[in-house]
Design an enzyme around this catalytic site. Sequence first.
Site, PDB file in Angstrom:
ATOM      1  N   ASP A  23      -0.535  39.758 -12.866  1.00 21.54           N
ATOM      2  CA  ASP A  23      -0.700  37.399 -13.346  1.00 21.54           C
ATOM      3  C   ASP A  23      -0.460  37.823 -14.720  1.00 21.54           C
ATOM      4  O   ASP A  23      -0.884  37.792 -15.935  1.00 21.54           O
ATOM      5  CB  ASP A  23      -2.064  36.955 -12.801  1.00 21.54           C
ATOM      6  CG  ASP A  23      -2.101  37.003 -11.193  1.00 21.54           C
ATOM      7  OD1 ASP A  23      -1.565  36.810 -10.505  1.00 21.54           O
ATOM      8  OD2 ASP A  23      -3.410  37.264 -11.410  1.00 21.54           O
TER       9      ASP A  23
ATOM     10  N   LYS B 143       0.219  43.640  -6.644  1.00 16.54           N
ATOM     11  CA  LYS B 143       0.462  41.605  -6.086  1.00 16.54           C
ATOM     12  C   LYS B 143       1.345  41.429  -7.204  1.00 16.54           C
ATOM     13  O   LYS B 143       1.301  40.925  -8.440  1.00 16.54           O
ATOM     14  CB  LYS B 143      -1.464  41.258  -5.391  1.00 16.54           C
ATOM     15  CG  LYS B 143      -1.127  39.590  -5.465  1.00 16.54           C
ATOM     16  CD  LYS B 143      -2.178  39.412  -4.713  1.00 16.54           C
ATOM     17  CE  LYS B 143      -3.228  38.732  -6.069  1.00 16.54           C
ATOM     18  NZ  LYS B 143      -2.124  36.961  -6.632  1.00 16.54           N
TER      19      LYS B 143
ATOM     20  N   ASP C  58       2.311  37.152  -3.065  1.00 14.27           N
ATOM     21  CA  ASP C  58       1.526  36.355  -2.729  1.00 14.27           C
ATOM     22  C   ASP C  58       1.884  35.514  -3.041  1.00 14.27           C
ATOM     23  O   ASP C  58       1.370  34.187  -4.443  1.00 14.27           O
ATOM     24  CB  ASP C  58       0.164  36.816  -3.944  1.00 14.27           C
ATOM     25  CG  ASP C  58      -1.035  35.671  -3.602  1.00 14.27           C
ATOM     26  OD1 ASP C  58      -1.219  34.632  -2.614  1.00 14.27           O
ATOM     27  OD2 ASP C  58      -1.959  35.339  -4.423  1.00 14.27           O
ATOM     28  N   LEU C  59       2.906  34.947  -2.283  1.00 16.63           N
ATOM     29  CA  LEU C  59       3.672  33.459  -2.372  1.00 16.63           C
ATOM     30  C   LEU C  59       2.819  32.043  -2.135  1.00 16.63           C
ATOM     31  O   LEU C  59       2.945  30.721  -1.738  1.00 16.63           O
ATOM     32  CB  LEU C  59       5.135  33.582  -2.380  1.00 16.63           C
ATOM     33  CG  LEU C  59       6.014  34.688  -2.854  1.00 16.63           C
ATOM     34  CD1 LEU C  59       6.980  34.744  -2.327  1.00 16.63           C
ATOM     35  CD2 LEU C  59       5.807  34.225  -3.985  1.00 16.63           C
ATOM     36  N   LYS C  60       2.324  32.220  -1.051  1.00 12.98           N
ATOM     37  CA  LYS C  60       0.933  30.932  -0.167  1.00 12.98           C
ATOM     38  C   LYS C  60       2.150  30.230   0.342  1.00 12.98           C
ATOM     39  O   LYS C  60       2.037  29.298  -0.016  1.00 12.98           O
ATOM     40  CB  LYS C  60       0.266  30.394  -0.769  1.00 12.98           C
ATOM     41  CG  LYS C  60      -1.164  31.329  -1.887  1.00 12.98           C
ATOM     42  CD  LYS C  60      -2.252  31.273  -1.912  1.00 12.98           C
ATOM     43  CE  LYS C  60      -2.552  31.520  -2.950  1.00 12.98           C
ATOM     44  NZ  LYS C  60      -3.066  32.473  -3.469  1.00 12.98           N
TER      45      LYS C  60
ATOM     46  N   HIS D 178       4.229  27.238   2.603  1.00 14.99           N
ATOM     47  CA  HIS D 178       3.485  26.291   3.123  1.00 14.99           C
ATOM     48  C   HIS D 178       4.615  25.402   3.165  1.00 14.99           C
ATOM     49  O   HIS D 178       4.513  24.538   2.749  1.00 14.99           O
ATOM     50  CB  HIS D 178       2.110  25.716   2.121  1.00 14.99           C
ATOM     51  CG  HIS D 178       0.854  25.118   2.617  1.00 14.99           C
ATOM     52  ND1 HIS D 178      -0.157  23.908   2.702  1.00 14.99           N
ATOM     53  CD2 HIS D 178       1.285  24.509   4.243  1.00 14.99           C
ATOM     54  CE1 HIS D 178      -0.022  22.808   3.913  1.00 14.99           C
ATOM     55  NE2 HIS D 178       0.955  23.134   4.637  1.00 14.99           N
ATOM     56  N   ASP D 179       5.179  25.239   4.744  1.00 12.96           N
ATOM     57  CA  ASP D 179       5.831  24.440   5.110  1.00 12.96           C
ATOM     58  C   ASP D 179       6.728  23.929   6.537  1.00 12.96           C
ATOM     59  O   ASP D 179       5.664  24.481   7.141  1.00 12.96           O
ATOM     60  CB  ASP D 179       7.134  24.816   4.529  1.00 12.96           C
ATOM     61  CG  ASP D 179       8.578  23.114   3.640  1.00 12.96           C
ATOM     62  OD1 ASP D 179       8.346  22.682   3.909  1.00 12.96           O
ATOM     63  OD2 ASP D 179       8.929  23.871   2.189  1.00 12.96           O
ATOM     64  N   ILE D 180       7.513  23.634   6.614  1.00 16.90           N
ATOM     65  CA  ILE D 180       7.395  23.323   8.317  1.00 16.90           C
ATOM     66  C   ILE D 180       8.117  24.782   8.925  1.00 16.90           C
ATOM     67  O   ILE D 180       8.079  25.523   7.949  1.00 16.90           O
ATOM     68  CB  ILE D 180       8.696  22.553   8.632  1.00 16.90           C
ATOM     69  CG1 ILE D 180       9.752  23.022   7.610  1.00 16.90           C
ATOM     70  CG2 ILE D 180       8.627  21.181   7.689  1.00 16.90           C
ATOM     71  CD1 ILE D 180      11.756  21.798   8.548  1.00 16.90           C
TER      72      ILE D 180
ATOM     73  N   ASN E 281      10.207  26.382  10.754  1.00 18.49           N
ATOM     74  CA  ASN E 281      11.729  26.421  10.746  1.00 18.49           C
ATOM     75  C   ASN E 281      11.688  27.449   9.070  1.00 18.49           C
ATOM     76  O   ASN E 281      12.692  28.530   8.600  1.00 18.49           O
ATOM     77  CB  ASN E 281      12.799  26.532  10.503  1.00 18.49           C
ATOM     78  CG  ASN E 281      13.996  26.203  11.292  1.00 18.49           C
ATOM     79  OD1 ASN E 281      13.971  27.600  11.456  1.00 18.49           O
ATOM     80  ND2 ASN E 281      14.594  25.393   9.767  1.00 18.49           N
TER      81      ASN E 281
ATOM     82  N   THR F  90     -10.576  29.339  -3.127  1.00 23.33           N
ATOM     83  CA  THR F  90     -11.682  29.268  -3.584  1.00 23.33           C
ATOM     84  C   THR F  90     -12.252  28.562  -4.336  1.00 23.33           C
ATOM     85  O   THR F  90     -13.317  28.933  -5.193  1.00 23.33           O
ATOM     86  CB  THR F  90     -12.182  31.177  -4.353  1.00 23.33           C
ATOM     87  OG1 THR F  90     -10.670  31.619  -4.788  1.00 23.33           O
ATOM     88  CG2 THR F  90     -12.233  32.171  -3.159  1.00 23.33           C
TER      89      THR F  90
ATOM     90  N   ARG G  27     -15.247  42.729  -9.305  1.00 24.57           N
ATOM     91  CA  ARG G  27     -15.650  42.656 -10.227  1.00 24.57           C
ATOM     92  C   ARG G  27     -17.059  43.473 -10.569  1.00 24.57           C
ATOM     93  O   ARG G  27     -17.239  43.744 -10.181  1.00 24.57           O
ATOM     94  CB  ARG G  27     -16.448  41.050 -11.623  1.00 24.57           C
ATOM     95  CG  ARG G  27     -14.927  39.658 -11.685  1.00 24.57           C
ATOM     96  CD  ARG G  27     -14.498  40.933 -13.018  1.00 24.57           C
ATOM     97  NE  ARG G  27     -13.750  39.660 -13.259  1.00 24.57           N
ATOM     98  CZ  ARG G  27     -11.938  39.469 -12.833  1.00 24.57           C
ATOM     99  NH1 ARG G  27     -11.706  39.894 -11.330  1.00 24.57           N
ATOM    100  NH2 ARG G  27     -11.850  38.141 -13.309  1.00 24.57           N
TER     101      ARG G  27
ATOM    102  N   GLY H 107      -7.170  41.825 -10.634  1.00 24.34           N
ATOM    103  CA  GLY H 107      -6.492  42.379 -12.047  1.00 24.34           C
ATOM    104  C   GLY H 107      -7.174  42.253 -13.644  1.00 24.34           C
ATOM    105  O   GLY H 107      -6.729  43.366 -13.316  1.00 24.34           O
ATOM    106  N   ARG H 108      -7.078  41.203 -13.760  1.00 30.00           N
ATOM    107  CA  ARG H 108      -7.972  41.414 -15.009  1.00 30.00           C
ATOM    108  C   ARG H 108      -9.131  42.411 -16.050  1.00 30.00           C
ATOM    109  O   ARG H 108      -8.660  42.970 -17.151  1.00 30.00           O
ATOM    110  CB  ARG H 108      -8.077  39.915 -15.572  1.00 30.00           C
ATOM    111  CG  ARG H 108      -7.883  38.947 -16.030  1.00 30.00           C
ATOM    112  CD  ARG H 108      -7.967  37.817 -16.356  1.00 30.00           C
ATOM    113  NE  ARG H 108      -8.725  37.399 -15.411  1.00 30.00           N
ATOM    114  CZ  ARG H 108      -9.141  36.152 -14.462  1.00 30.00           C
ATOM    115  NH1 ARG H 108      -9.080  35.029 -15.917  1.00 30.00           N
ATOM    116  NH2 ARG H 108      -9.397  35.730 -13.265  1.00 30.00           N
TER     117      ARG H 108
HETATM  118  O1  C5P Z   1      -7.794  38.859 -13.439  1.00 30.11           O
HETATM  119  P1  C5P Z   1      -8.540  38.169 -11.616  1.00 30.11           P
HETATM  120  O2  C5P Z   1      -9.310  39.665 -11.100  1.00 30.11           O
HETATM  121  O3  C5P Z   1      -9.370  37.397 -11.506  1.00 30.11           O
HETATM  122  O4  C5P Z   1      -7.561  38.606 -10.300  1.00 30.11           O
HETATM  123  C1  C5P Z   1      -7.607  38.027  -8.762  1.00 30.11           C
HETATM  124  C2  C5P Z   1      -6.288  37.417  -8.545  1.00 30.11           C
HETATM  125  O5  C5P Z   1      -6.563  37.028  -7.296  1.00 30.11           O
HETATM  126  C3  C5P Z   1      -5.181  37.156  -8.734  1.00 30.11           C
HETATM  127  O6  C5P Z   1      -4.200  36.707  -8.923  1.00 30.11           O
HETATM  128  C4  C5P Z   1      -5.439  35.085  -8.510  1.00 30.11           C
HETATM  129  O7  C5P Z   1      -4.313  34.146  -8.408  1.00 30.11           O
HETATM  130  C5  C5P Z   1      -5.969  35.991  -6.885  1.00 30.11           C
HETATM  131  N1  C5P Z   1      -6.453  35.297  -5.890  1.00 30.11           N
HETATM  132  C6  C5P Z   1      -8.328  34.742  -6.421  1.00 30.11           C
HETATM  133  N2  C5P Z   1      -8.854  34.076  -5.458  1.00 30.11           N
HETATM  134  C7  C5P Z   1      -8.515  33.641  -4.039  1.00 30.11           C
HETATM  135  C8  C5P Z   1      -6.857  33.764  -3.747  1.00 30.11           C
HETATM  136  C9  C5P Z   1      -6.179  34.683  -4.326  1.00 30.11           C
HETATM  137  O8  C5P Z   1      -8.494  35.398  -7.154  1.00 30.11           O
HETATM  138  N3  C5P Z   1      -8.373  33.496  -3.148  1.00 30.11           N
END
Ligand code: C5P
Length: 244
Positions: free
Chosen positions: A19, A41, A68-70, A72-74, A76, A126, A187, A216-217
């Site tokens: 990210d 990712k 991770d582009l999520k 959401h469209d028609i 086709n 979430t 975490r 991520g972080r």
């Molecule tokens: O930094 P962190 O570990 O919180 O990053 C979590 C990653 O997972 C981010 O890229 C966030 O967009 C993604 N994500 C999320 N919750 C979701 C779907 C994706 O935290 N429900």
Amino acid sequence: MAPTPKDLTPKNRLAVALDLPTEHEALKLVDRLGQTCQWYKVGIELYYAAGNSIVQQLRDRGFNVFLDLKLHDIPNTVAGAVRSATQAGASLLTIHATGGAAMMSAAAEAASAPGSPRLLAVTVLTSMDANELAGIGITASPAEQVLRLAKLAQASGINGMVCSPEEVDLLRKATGPGTLLVIPGIRPVGTSIEDQRRIATPARAITQGASMLVVGRPITRAQDPAAAARAILQEIEHAQTAAR
Ligand code: C5P
């Protein structure tokens, strides 16, 4: 048959969320991690900034890309996007289950071509609680809605889902051992929660049935990202050995 979580190596069960706002910053981090991790990712922030170039650069370095582009469209249009992501070299790709059965079936059909990414359905974000769902006309509880959408995804040919640590146990039981369950909100003990709400340690998520963790972080902002990633890989390994 699709691999179950215990067929996967720890390195194949961890995706680092890049990210970051630019390709330069993302690759700087990737180079700091060296060969510690195998999966990255790429979400919409980085993809809109860097496009297919970042996917290609990661592929050239020998890594797998979770795009991770999520979508959401028609139907086709989503099917076309799946084909584009295949050409870009993605190994995993997310679509929103709320796009419905026809959209998911069209995506699954497009992803049946050789070399296509495996698709993952996003059920309920979430960040949405019962109040948020009510605001868009959904009276089911978040858990009921997650389950309904996961079953619709499976019936439409999508055998992978992204879900929170709170849902992994429910979804593993409801969808069976071959479903790829990918879990963010991870975490390790002693790291900062930041803006995440529903969290679990790597060990707990693995024990509850996660196939793959998205982190991520706790890695990208660590003083030593490679050491942080190695500690998580070790925790995954211990949890999977204990589960055998
Ligand atoms: O930094 P962190 O570990 O919180 O990053 C979590 C990653 O997972 C981010 O890229 C966030 O967009 C993604 N994500 C999320 N919750 C979701 C779907 C994706 O935290 N429900």
